[in-house]
Design an enzyme around this catalytic site. Structure first.
Site, PDB file in Angstrom:
ATOM      1  CB  SER A 167      -0.866  -0.021   1.257  1.00 32.43           C
ATOM      2  OG  SER A 167      -1.513   1.215   1.427  1.00 32.43           O
TER       3      SER A 167
ATOM      4  CE1 TYR B 250      -3.901  -2.107   5.127  1.00 34.45           C
ATOM      5  CE2 TYR B 250      -3.200   0.087   4.452  1.00 34.45           C
ATOM      6  CZ  TYR B 250      -3.594  -1.196   4.126  1.00 34.45           C
ATOM      7  OH  TYR B 250      -3.650  -1.574   2.818  1.00 34.45           O
TER       8      TYR B 250
ATOM      9  CE  LYS C  33      -1.599  -4.672   3.386  1.00 36.33           C
ATOM     10  NZ  LYS C  33      -1.795  -6.009   2.779  1.00 36.33           N
TER      11      LYS C  33
HETATM   12  C1  WQD Z   1      -9.334  10.086  -0.026  1.00 35.91           C
HETATM   13  C2  WQD Z   1      -9.408  11.597   0.140  1.00 35.91           C
HETATM   14  C3  WQD Z   1      -9.882  12.261   2.388  1.00 35.91           C
HETATM   15  C4  WQD Z   1     -13.981  10.731   2.577  1.00 35.91           C
HETATM   16  C5  WQD Z   1      -6.867   5.209   2.368  1.00 35.91           C
HETATM   17  C6  WQD Z   1      -5.755   4.534   3.093  1.00 35.91           C
HETATM   18  C7  WQD Z   1      -4.804   3.951   2.121  1.00 35.91           C
HETATM   19  C8  WQD Z   1      -5.526   3.036   1.172  1.00 35.91           C
HETATM   20  C9  WQD Z   1      -6.623   3.756   0.498  1.00 35.91           C
HETATM   21  C10 WQD Z   1      -5.694   0.727   1.811  1.00 35.91           C
HETATM   22  C11 WQD Z   1      -8.730  12.075   1.423  1.00 35.91           C
HETATM   23  C12 WQD Z   1     -10.988  12.660   1.446  1.00 35.91           C
HETATM   24  C13 WQD Z   1     -12.681  11.051   2.201  1.00 35.91           C
HETATM   25  C14 WQD Z   1     -14.952  11.768   2.645  1.00 35.91           C
HETATM   26  C15 WQD Z   1     -13.292  13.363   1.964  1.00 35.91           C
HETATM   27  N1  WQD Z   1      -6.117   1.927   1.853  1.00 35.91           N
HETATM   28  N2  WQD Z   1     -12.347  12.342   1.907  1.00 35.91           N
HETATM   29  N3  WQD Z   1     -14.547  13.028   2.341  1.00 35.91           N
HETATM   30  O1  WQD Z   1      -7.107   8.147   3.103  1.00 35.91           O
HETATM   31  O2  WQD Z   1      -6.299   8.591   0.748  1.00 35.91           O
HETATM   32  O3  WQD Z   1      -6.327   6.299   1.620  1.00 35.91           O
HETATM   33  O4  WQD Z   1      -7.486   4.308   1.469  1.00 35.91           O
HETATM   34  O5  WQD Z   1      -4.684   0.305   1.330  1.00 35.91           O
HETATM   35  O6  WQD Z   1      -3.854   3.267   2.830  1.00 35.91           O
HETATM   36  O7  WQD Z   1      -5.104   5.500   3.903  1.00 35.91           O
HETATM   37  O8  WQD Z   1      -8.452   7.330   1.076  1.00 35.91           O
HETATM   38  O9  WQD Z   1     -10.765   7.364   0.295  1.00 35.91           O
HETATM   39  O10 WQD Z   1     -10.318   7.666   2.776  1.00 35.91           O
HETATM   40  O11 WQD Z   1      -9.718   9.496   1.202  1.00 35.91           O
HETATM   41  O12 WQD Z   1     -12.982  14.517   1.717  1.00 35.91           O
HETATM   42  O13 WQD Z   1     -16.119  11.561   3.002  1.00 35.91           O
HETATM   43  O14 WQD Z   1     -10.789  11.944   0.288  1.00 35.91           O
HETATM   44  O15 WQD Z   1      -9.636  13.234   3.341  1.00 35.91           O
HETATM   45  O16 WQD Z   1      -8.143  13.306   1.131  1.00 35.91           O
HETATM   46  P1  WQD Z   1      -7.019   7.706   1.710  1.00 35.91           P
HETATM   47  P2  WQD Z   1      -9.896   7.888   1.376  1.00 35.91           P
END
Ligand code: WQD
Length: 316
Positions: free
Chosen positions: A118, A142, A146
């Site tokens: 990841s 997490y 990884k």
């Molecule tokens: C994306 C962007 C949020 C929800 C995570 C893990 C990563 C991987 C993928 C597993 C961010 C923003 C989110 C919402 C928003 N997982 N957001 N409103 O955090 O980049 O990655 O998932 O391997 O390890 O950390 O993904 O989809 O949670 O967020 O504004 O309701 O969307 O702040 O900038 P993230 P995400």
């Protein structure tokens, strides 16, 4: 080739199985069915918790029965927030499970492994595009599991393991409704659920140092990601391949606001957007440098953000 796919009944795993079968490979799935669904796959499946006490012995038996060419290991817990609350479960399942898998592979002499890693291994990188050599430090359990998992593969070179780590960026989209992500834990599925419920999706912060103030990520279509696994399996089948880590992203960043704009176009709904507070631990920008996977595996993604969001909407 004959492939063992752990976590093959999950959202990403089932796309890997489908892509592998379409490419002429045969698959056997091992999955604990905690979030996996056997309805997503059409191949033999063994329900097994890889971290359980007798998992290694059961895997040895399965491997002797099937004579696999390679293993694609996706089975793991993957929620960052939950990993902070329950770190022991993450270490037990993600690393205990991997240890049992490696023990079984060593026992039967199965030496090819593609590991689902990841971008969470990078922590908070302060660069335009992050290369695989960036000295990142994961900021949650997490991501730690990884990174340590990658080290476990590297250590196994001592008995001849050939491994590839695939560091996924933000995976989204779906090949069909059956294979869709049902968990709604990431931006695109969360936003789709909000729109369908007539609510405004929330942008977590618009005061970041980015052009529109919202966070930038590298969204990769799950079907492209699935094909990256097949490229990695092919690579490992070649002679004298080195242990390698590859980013899997598009190399193109999109902000939260751009993702929501894409969703407005995909859904045909001009929904309201709410601006919320920053979420703790979010790097402002996380975009893959994809030159290594392009150069070494000849792999390029085909889908752009519009296609990712459209497929997620259509499958919802
Ligand atoms: C994306 C962007 C949020 C929800 C995570 C893990 C990563 C991987 C993928 C597993 C961010 C923003 C989110 C919402 C928003 N997982 N957001 N409103 O955090 O980049 O990655 O998932 O391997 O390890 O950390 O993904 O989809 O949670 O967020 O504004 O309701 O969307 O702040 O900038 P993230 P995400």
């Amino acid at each position: 080739m004959k492939l063992l796919v752990t976590g093959g009944a999950g959202y990403i795993g089932s796309h890997v199985v489908k892509a592998a079968q379409s490419a002429g490979h045969s698959c056997v799935v091992v999955d604990n069915l905690s979030t996996g669904l056997t309805s997503r796959i059409d191949c033999p499946a063994l329900e097994l918790d890889l971290a359980s006490r007798d998992a290694s012995a059961q895997l040895v038996q399965l491997m002797r029965e099937h004579n696999f060419d390679s293993v694609i290991h996706l089975a793991a817990r993957k929620q960052v927030g939950e990993s902070v609350q329950k770190p022991e479960e993450y270490f037990l399942d993600n690393l205990g499970g991997l240890a049992n898998l490696l023990l079984a592979m060593r026992e039967v002499g199965l030496k090819s492994l593609v590991f689902s890693s990841s971008a969470a291994t990078y922590g908070m990188p302060d660069v335009d595009k992050v290369t695989e050599d960036y000295p990142g430090v994961p900021i949650n359990p997490y991501g730690q599991t990884k990174l340590i998992g990658e080290m476990m593969l590297k250590n196994a070179e001592v008995w001849g393991l050939r491994g590839v780590n695939l560091r996924y960026f933000n995976v989204a989209g779906a090949a069909s409704q059956e294979l869709a992500d049902t968990a709604a834990l990431n931006l695109i599925p969360i936003a789709i659920n909000a729109v369908k419920a007539g609510k405004a999706p929330v942008v977590f912060g618009t005061d970041y140092p980015t052009p529109d103030g919202s966070c930038i990520r590298d969204y990769v279509h799950v079907e492209d990601l699935a094909l990256a696994h097949l490229a990695a399996v092919d690579y490992l089948a070649g002679a004298n391949q080195e242990f390698t880590t590859f980013n899997v992203g598009t190399g193109v960043g999109a902000s939260v606001i751009e993702v929501l704009d894409a969703l407005k176009r995909a859904s045909g709904i001009d929904f309201e957007v709410a601006i919320g507070e920053r979420r703790a631990g979010d790097p402002p920008r996380l975009v893959a440098d994809v030159s290594r996977i392009d150069r070494v595996l000849g792999f390029r993604t085909k889908h752009d953000l519009a296609s990712i969001v459209q497929s997620a909407w259509d499958a919802s």
